[in-house]
Enzyme design. Structure first.
Site, PDB file in Angstrom:
ATOM      1  N   ARG A  50    -103.480-112.434 -13.246  1.00  0.00           N
ATOM      2  CA  ARG A  50    -102.798-112.266 -11.942  1.00  0.00           C
ATOM      3  C   ARG A  50    -103.342-112.791 -10.747  1.00  0.00           C
ATOM      4  O   ARG A  50    -102.616-113.273  -9.732  1.00  0.00           O
ATOM      5  CB  ARG A  50    -102.389-110.587 -11.789  1.00  0.00           C
ATOM      6  CG  ARG A  50    -101.782-110.278 -10.289  1.00  0.00           C
ATOM      7  CD  ARG A  50    -101.326-109.073 -10.499  1.00  0.00           C
ATOM      8  NE  ARG A  50    -102.235-107.825 -10.946  1.00  0.00           N
ATOM      9  CZ  ARG A  50    -103.109-107.418  -9.975  1.00  0.00           C
ATOM     10  NH1 ARG A  50    -103.202-107.711  -8.808  1.00  0.00           N
ATOM     11  NH2 ARG A  50    -104.067-106.474 -10.517  1.00  0.00           N
ATOM     12  N   TYR A 102     -80.609-121.185   3.206  1.00  0.00           N
ATOM     13  CA  TYR A 102     -80.563-120.579   1.805  1.00  0.00           C
ATOM     14  C   TYR A 102     -80.060-119.269   1.834  1.00  0.00           C
ATOM     15  O   TYR A 102     -80.565-118.471   2.626  1.00  0.00           O
ATOM     16  CB  TYR A 102     -81.631-121.107   1.027  1.00  0.00           C
ATOM     17  CG  TYR A 102     -81.796-120.523  -0.449  1.00  0.00           C
ATOM     18  CD1 TYR A 102     -80.803-120.678  -1.422  1.00  0.00           C
ATOM     19  CD2 TYR A 102     -82.980-119.506  -0.752  1.00  0.00           C
ATOM     20  CE1 TYR A 102     -80.887-120.278  -2.615  1.00  0.00           C
ATOM     21  CE2 TYR A 102     -82.924-118.689  -1.971  1.00  0.00           C
ATOM     22  CZ  TYR A 102     -82.058-119.466  -2.939  1.00  0.00           C
ATOM     23  OH  TYR A 102     -81.998-118.504  -4.064  1.00  0.00           O
TER      24      TYR A 102
END
Length: 412
Positions: A50, A102
């Site tokens: 991660r 967007y």
């Protein structure tokens, strides 16, 4: 020897270090989630996936090089990049965002951020000076897309950057449509550049990923902390695929632009069926001069308005054979969609109407197929759109025929 290698050379080689254990030219996919440490708390380079992964590092290094950025953070999607950037702000902050944006960005800013006392003003930035009156004492961030999605409006990045910095704010530019090949917002004054790498960076419609790039170390450290803490990171396999896609970014973008220019010119000449074409590479585009000044090319995205109504639009869409009716963009294949009913359907209808996002507006991601096939496909589909309109020449011909049959006898 040149001090700086060319775009394609860097797109192929940056970060692609030969695997020391096998001498493999292409680095392998590293799936391990954890890494051995030489001593407690001592990390060589990676400790937990991660927090970092060789494939992710490789891909981040390459994109940073192409955007002329010092730092790059990869996220699991473009929307997770937007969320991370918003999470660098304090409660009570004000944002200015381009109004034609967007829909994922719009939803985050208009529907999610207010829950954390972060408010956004949506502004038409096609004229840069429009922004000046919207700054408040708590305005900390300006969000810009250019070209905009889906009406392809162009904004002068350098002008917006000046207004932004004069008010002590930072400027974020979404560079998804043009990529580093056609536009470099950091060089024009942006503080952060973002990409939905799902689109052109990867280029093959098989990866979900977002990127944030900056030259500001403080911004970078904040983004890294959020990236690690929230865990919205791409997988090693997706990082590998995106890095592989980047190796052909230059030749793909050239082909996208060549095809889009030809398609835009074809559509602009279809007076019987097409009302208006929105492509920055056309001289008819209202901000063509701005695009020519700040871009290195015009990209593969365009929109156009079909004459008639939604029935005509559906007749056109269902007749297409090469273009696929689908959301997303930036892949090697040609895609077409109706924003009002698809990508931008969650935006309030009145807002859509004000922006010109009508049911007859069609957005097109022009792929890299043979352009003759694309134009042939459009031509036959337009012919089946059942639009009953006539151009001026046809009307004159009809009038001439009708007058000839009127049997009026006149003497000069």
């Amino acid at each position: 020897m040149k001090k700086t290698q060319g775009f394609s050379t860097r797109a192929i080689h940056t970060g692609q270090e030969t695997d020391p254990s096998t001498d493999a030219v292409i680095p392998p996919i590293t799936l391990s989630t954890t890494y051995r440490m030489p001593a407690a708390g001592v990390v060589k380079k990676y400790d937990y996936t991660r927090l970092g992964n060789p494939n992710r590092s490789n891909m981040e290094a390459a994109v940073a090089d192409l955007e002329n950025a010092k730092y790059c953070c990869a996220f699991a999607s473009g929307c997770s990049v937007t969320s991370a950037i918003i999470n660098t702000l304090d409660s009570g902050t004000h944002i200015i965002c381009v109004n034609d944006v967007y829909t994922g960005t719009h939803n985050i800013l208009a529907k999610i951020a207010p829950k954390h006392q972060i408010q956004t003003s949506f502004v038409d930035m096609s004229i840069a000076s429009n922004i000046n009156q919207h700054f408040q004492s708590n305005t900390k961030l300006v969000w810009l897309e250019t070209p905009t999605n889906p009406t392809m409006r162009i904004t002068d990045i350098a002008e917006i950057a000046k207004y932004t910095h004069d008010h002590g704010s930072i400027l974020v530019v979404d560079n998804t449509f043009l990529t580093p090949y056609f536009q470099n917002p950091l060089a024009l004054g942006a503080d952060i550049v973002m990409h939905s790498a799902t689109k052109y960076i990867n280029g093959h419609s098989d990866v979900l990923m977002g990127l944030a790039l900056t030259n500001d170390e403080t911004l970078y450290k904040n983004l890294v902390f959020i990236q690690a803490s929230m865990g919205a990171v791409p997988s090693p396999f997706d990082s590998f695929l995106a890095r592989r896609g980047m190796m052909t970014l230059a030749i793909r973008m050239k082909a996208h632009e060549t095809n889009a220019q030809a398609v835009a010119q074809f559509l602009e000449n279809q007076h019987r069926t097409v009302d208006q074409v929105f492509y920055p590479g056309l001289a008819s585009h209202p901000q063509h001069h701005i695009a020519a000044k700040q871009q290195h090319g015009y990209g593969g995205m365009l929109s156009f308005k079909l004459k008639g109504n939604l029935d005509n639009v559906n007749a056109f869409l269902t007749s297409l054979k090469v273009f696929a009716l689908a959301e997303s963009l930036g892949g090697v294949e040609s895609l077409v969609e109706v924003p009002s009913l698809m990508t931008h359907a969650t935006i309030d209808p009145k807002e859509r109407q004000a922006l010109g996002i009508t049911d007859t507006l069609i957005r097109m991601s022009v792929g890299i197929e043979d352009v003759e096939d694309l134009i042939e496909d459009l031509e036959q589909a337009l012919g089946k759109s059942k639009i009953e309109t006539k151009n001026v020449e046809d009307l004159i011909e009809d009038l001439d025929q009708a007058l000839g049959k009127s049997k009026i006898e006149t003497i000069v």
